[in-house]
Design a protein around this motif. Structure first.
Motif, PDB file in Angstrom:
ATOM      1  N   GLY A  93      -4.471 -23.378 -36.189  1.00  0.00           N
ATOM      2  CA  GLY A  93      -4.092 -24.105 -34.989  1.00  0.00           C
ATOM      3  C   GLY A  93      -4.124 -23.214 -33.759  1.00  0.00           C
ATOM      4  N   PRO A  94      -3.513 -23.680 -32.683  1.00  0.00           N
ATOM      5  CA  PRO A  94      -3.476 -22.896 -31.446  1.00  0.00           C
ATOM      6  C   PRO A  94      -2.750 -21.561 -31.659  1.00  0.00           C
ATOM      7  CG  PRO A  94      -2.805 -25.157 -31.045  1.00  0.00           C
ATOM      8  CD  PRO A  94      -2.911 -24.999 -32.519  1.00  0.00           C
ATOM      9  N   GLY A  95      -3.322 -20.516 -31.078  1.00  0.00           N
ATOM     10  CA  GLY A  95      -2.699 -19.204 -31.177  1.00  0.00           C
ATOM     11  C   GLY A  95      -3.134 -18.375 -32.363  1.00  0.00           C
ATOM     12  N   THR A  96      -3.991 -18.918 -33.220  1.00  0.00           N
ATOM     13  CA  THR A  96      -4.427 -18.170 -34.402  1.00  0.00           C
ATOM     14  C   THR A  96      -5.693 -17.358 -34.148  1.00  0.00           C
ATOM     15  OG1 THR A  96      -5.716 -20.055 -35.214  1.00  0.00           O
ATOM     16  CG2 THR A  96      -3.428 -19.855 -35.983  1.00  0.00           C
ATOM     17  N   GLY A  97      -6.326 -17.544 -33.011  1.00  0.00           N
ATOM     18  CA  GLY A  97      -7.556 -16.813 -32.712  1.00  0.00           C
ATOM     19  C   GLY A  97      -8.807 -17.461 -33.235  1.00  0.00           C
ATOM     20  N   ASN A  98      -8.698 -18.694 -33.703  1.00  0.00           N
ATOM     21  CA  ASN A  98      -9.861 -19.386 -34.263  1.00  0.00           C
ATOM     22  C   ASN A  98     -10.580 -20.280 -33.266  1.00  0.00           C
ATOM     23  OD1 ASN A  98      -9.699 -18.335 -36.888  1.00  0.00           O
ATOM     24  ND2 ASN A  98      -7.980 -19.683 -37.299  1.00  0.00           N
ATOM     25  N   GLY A  99     -10.084 -20.412 -32.048  1.00  0.00           N
ATOM     26  CA  GLY A  99     -10.789 -21.126 -31.003  1.00  0.00           C
ATOM     27  C   GLY A  99     -10.578 -22.625 -30.968  1.00  0.00           C
ATOM     28  N   ILE A 100      -9.529 -23.124 -31.571  1.00  0.00           N
ATOM     29  CA  ILE A 100      -9.315 -24.566 -31.604  1.00  0.00           C
ATOM     30  C   ILE A 100      -9.031 -25.126 -30.211  1.00  0.00           C
ATOM     31  CG2 ILE A 100      -6.853 -24.447 -32.159  1.00  0.00           C
ATOM     32  CD1 ILE A 100      -9.311 -26.976 -33.633  1.00  0.00           C
ATOM     33  N   VAL A 101      -8.321 -24.359 -29.388  1.00  0.00           N
ATOM     34  CA  VAL A 101      -8.017 -24.834 -28.033  1.00  0.00           C
ATOM     35  C   VAL A 101      -9.293 -24.893 -27.199  1.00  0.00           C
ATOM     36  CG1 VAL A 101      -6.719 -24.341 -25.933  1.00  0.00           C
ATOM     37  CG2 VAL A 101      -5.643 -24.007 -28.155  1.00  0.00           C
ATOM     38  N   GLY A 102     -10.135 -23.879 -27.313  1.00  0.00           N
ATOM     39  CA  GLY A 102     -11.412 -23.894 -26.607  1.00  0.00           C
ATOM     40  C   GLY A 102     -12.319 -25.007 -27.084  1.00  0.00           C
ATOM     41  N   ALA A 103     -12.265 -25.303 -28.382  1.00  0.00           N
ATOM     42  CA  ALA A 103     -13.084 -26.384 -28.923  1.00  0.00           C
ATOM     43  C   ALA A 103     -12.656 -27.736 -28.362  1.00  0.00           C
ATOM     44  CB  ALA A 103     -12.997 -26.392 -30.446  1.00  0.00           C
ATOM     45  N   TRP A 104     -11.336 -27.967 -28.312  1.00  0.00           N
ATOM     46  CA  TRP A 104     -10.863 -29.228 -27.744  1.00  0.00           C
ATOM     47  C   TRP A 104     -11.149 -29.294 -26.248  1.00  0.00           C
ATOM     48  CZ3 TRP A 104     -10.083 -33.389 -30.349  1.00  0.00           C
ATOM     49  CH2 TRP A 104      -9.712 -33.314 -31.687  1.00  0.00           C
TER      50      TRP A 104
END
Length: 128
Positions: free
Chosen positions: A93-104
């Motif tokens: 999720g957000p804050g894990t460094g996987n880019g989910i916020v940028g993807a959304w």
């Protein structure tokens, strides 16, 4: 021809970002999950493509340029599809460094660019 240049430049931009993310994978395990990690780079670049599409969509609404509206539609589609792929493949999720916020963000920017581009496309009246 203009659309081919936009598609070529966008593809080169995204592939360059993916190529630059390769060496960052090795460092991601050594550093903390802050800053620009390899998982955040692709979605961030995709969100920037969506922002460029929004900018072109606004320009297309202010003029009657058919090419600009097509470019906004193209960049919006690229941003929406790539953002969706990044959102599906993100592990955390957000804050894990996987880019989910940028993807959304890329999905949202891409949809706005698609709406602006389609409104400008309808306004030109040259689509048949």
């Amino acid at each position: 021809m203009f659309i081919r240049r936009i598609l070529g430049a966008t593809t080169t931009f995204l592939l360059t970002g993916a190529a630059l993310a390769g060496p960052a994978v090795a460092q991601a395990t050594l550093q903390a999950e802050s800053g620009m990690t390899s998982g955040r780079l692709g979605p961030t670049l995709t969100a920037l493509v969506g922002l460029a599409g929004i900018g072109l969509g606004v320009l297309a609404l202010r003029s009657t340029a058919t090419r600009t509206s097509l470019a906004a539609l193209t960049l919006g589609l690229i941003s929406t599809v790539a953002g969706t792929v990044f959102a599906i493949t993100a592990d955390g999720g957000p804050g894990t460094g996987n880019g989910i916020v940028g993807a959304w963000g890329a999905i949202a920017f891409g949809l706005v660019a698609l709406v602006l581009g389609s409104l400008a496309w309808k306004r030109t009246g040259t689509h048949g």
